[in-house]
Design a protein around this motif. Structure first.
Motif, PDB file in Angstrom:
ATOM      1  N   ARG A   1       2.359   6.236   1.349  1.00 47.08           N
ATOM      2  CA  ARG A   1       2.013   4.919   0.816  1.00 47.08           C
ATOM      3  C   ARG A   1       0.983   4.236   1.717  1.00 47.08           C
ATOM      4  O   ARG A   1       0.837   4.577   2.881  1.00 47.08           O
TER       5      ARG A   1
ATOM      6  N   PHE B   1       0.112   0.519   3.376  1.00 51.53           N
ATOM      7  CA  PHE B   1       0.886  -0.658   3.763  1.00 51.53           C
ATOM      8  C   PHE B   1       0.014  -1.715   4.434  1.00 51.53           C
ATOM      9  O   PHE B   1      -0.962  -1.390   5.103  1.00 51.53           O
TER      10      PHE B   1
ATOM     11  N   ASP C   1       3.928  -2.943   0.461  1.00 49.36           N
ATOM     12  CA  ASP C   1       3.367  -1.761  -0.177  1.00 49.36           C
ATOM     13  C   ASP C   1       2.129  -2.165  -0.997  1.00 49.36           C
ATOM     14  O   ASP C   1       2.233  -2.899  -1.979  1.00 49.36           O
TER      15      ASP C   1
ATOM     16  N   SER D   1      -0.100   0.220  -2.146  1.00 44.32           N
ATOM     17  CA  SER D   1      -0.614   1.493  -2.652  1.00 44.32           C
ATOM     18  C   SER D   1      -1.363   1.333  -3.971  1.00 44.32           C
ATOM     19  O   SER D   1      -2.422   1.920  -4.172  1.00 44.32           O
TER      20      SER D   1
END
Length: 299
Positions: free
Chosen positions: A119, A121, A139, A141
């Motif tokens: 991911r 961040f 997050d 992403s």
């Protein structure tokens, strides 16, 4: 023209200055942590013989952290790098970042891609005291993938996804994560940190606008993000009825007595019954800041 009827506001109960301090800070702390959109973990450094952080003891986490890591509360009280043994091979050096000396009231930020978690961040670290550090992980992403798609095109994006997938199996569905609902705050969660200083450090550093309302319907706390979104300073809303403040933030054609009474009933009924279906029904709406700027927000 019909005159607008004025409803007399409910009688204010006398509020002592120390009333907020009598609220169980631990319950507020736990509920607030589980309500923010970020993953949260609190750590305590474990020093080696050279007085350098060798590992970090996990003190506390919110439900978002347990959810995306696939862990549960059993990790509390255990070393971070023991629970996540492969994370030391990540391109992002978690150990160095956690070991930075951060003064109270300051925080360190970074943006990175983790091959371990697969991911992107935004990470923020701050220290409420000399014994612990608090970490907030957001997050991003979906936004980073959209950015890659915009700049590299569909073909480049496919190559990037294939590269990431070959290292970490497959990219987990972000939509599935957004649909996960943490409906029960665990009663067995350890009462690790009860200080009001920690509670308000997290409260003020949250990326969401958060305000607290007492049993009379008056606003008792108003964090910095609320000030940024609405343009209203804490001093302008503190001890004011929440429904009156809400009316100020509606668009002019929505500022009706019917709306005011509805907001008032929703808040006061919650304190009388302990039940409020609207708390569990997320929605999107917009508000008008003090400067006249329209913000689209998630409630």
């Amino acid at each position: 023209m019909a005159k607008e009827k004025k409803n007399n506001p409910p009688k204010k109960k006398e509020i002592k200055s120390s009333s907020f301090k009598k609220v169980d800070a631990t319950l507020l702390y736990s509920a607030m942590l589980d309500g923010i959109s970020q993953a949260y973990i609190c750590l305590q450094p474990i020093y080696n013989e050279n007085n350098l952080p060798d590992d970090f003891l996990i003190l506390d986490c919110n439900n978002n952290f347990y959810s995306f890591t696939g862990q549960d509360q059993q990790i509390n009280g255990k070393p971070f790098f023991t629970i996540f043994p492969g994370i030391e091979n990540d391109k992002f050096n978690f150990r160095n970042f956690f070991s930075k000396k951060i003064k109270p009231g300051e925080k360190e930020k970074a943006e990175f891609h983790s091959s371990f978690f697969n991911r992107w961040f935004n990470i923020s670290v701050f220290s409420p005291d000399e014994q612990s550090i608090c970490v907030l992980l957001e997050d991003i992403s979906r936004y980073k993938l959209q950015e890659i798609k915009t700049h590299l095109g569909e073909h480049k994006l496919l190559e990037k996804n294939t590269e990431i997938s070959s290292q970490n199996e497959t990219i987990k569905s972000i939509n599935e994560e957004l649909l996960e609902v943490n409906s029960i705050i665990s009663k067995s969660q350890k009462k690790l940190i009860e200080s009001e200083e920690l509670f308000f450090s997290i409260f003020q550093n949250a990326s969401d606008g958060i305000f607290l309302v007492n049993e009379n319907g008056c606003i008792s706390e108003w964090n910095k993000k609320c000030e940024f979104i609405t343009g209203l300073k804490k001093g302008e809303v503190e001890k004011k009825y929440a429904w009156d403040v809400q009316m100020r933030l509606l668009q002019p054609d929505q500022r009706t007595e019917e709306s005011r009474n509805r907001f008032r009933s929703m808040i006061l009924d919650y304190f009388q019954t302990g039940k409020a279906e609207w708390l569990h029904a997320p929605k999107q709406t917009n508000l008008v800041s003090k400067q006249g700027k329209i913000h689209y927000i998630h409630l």
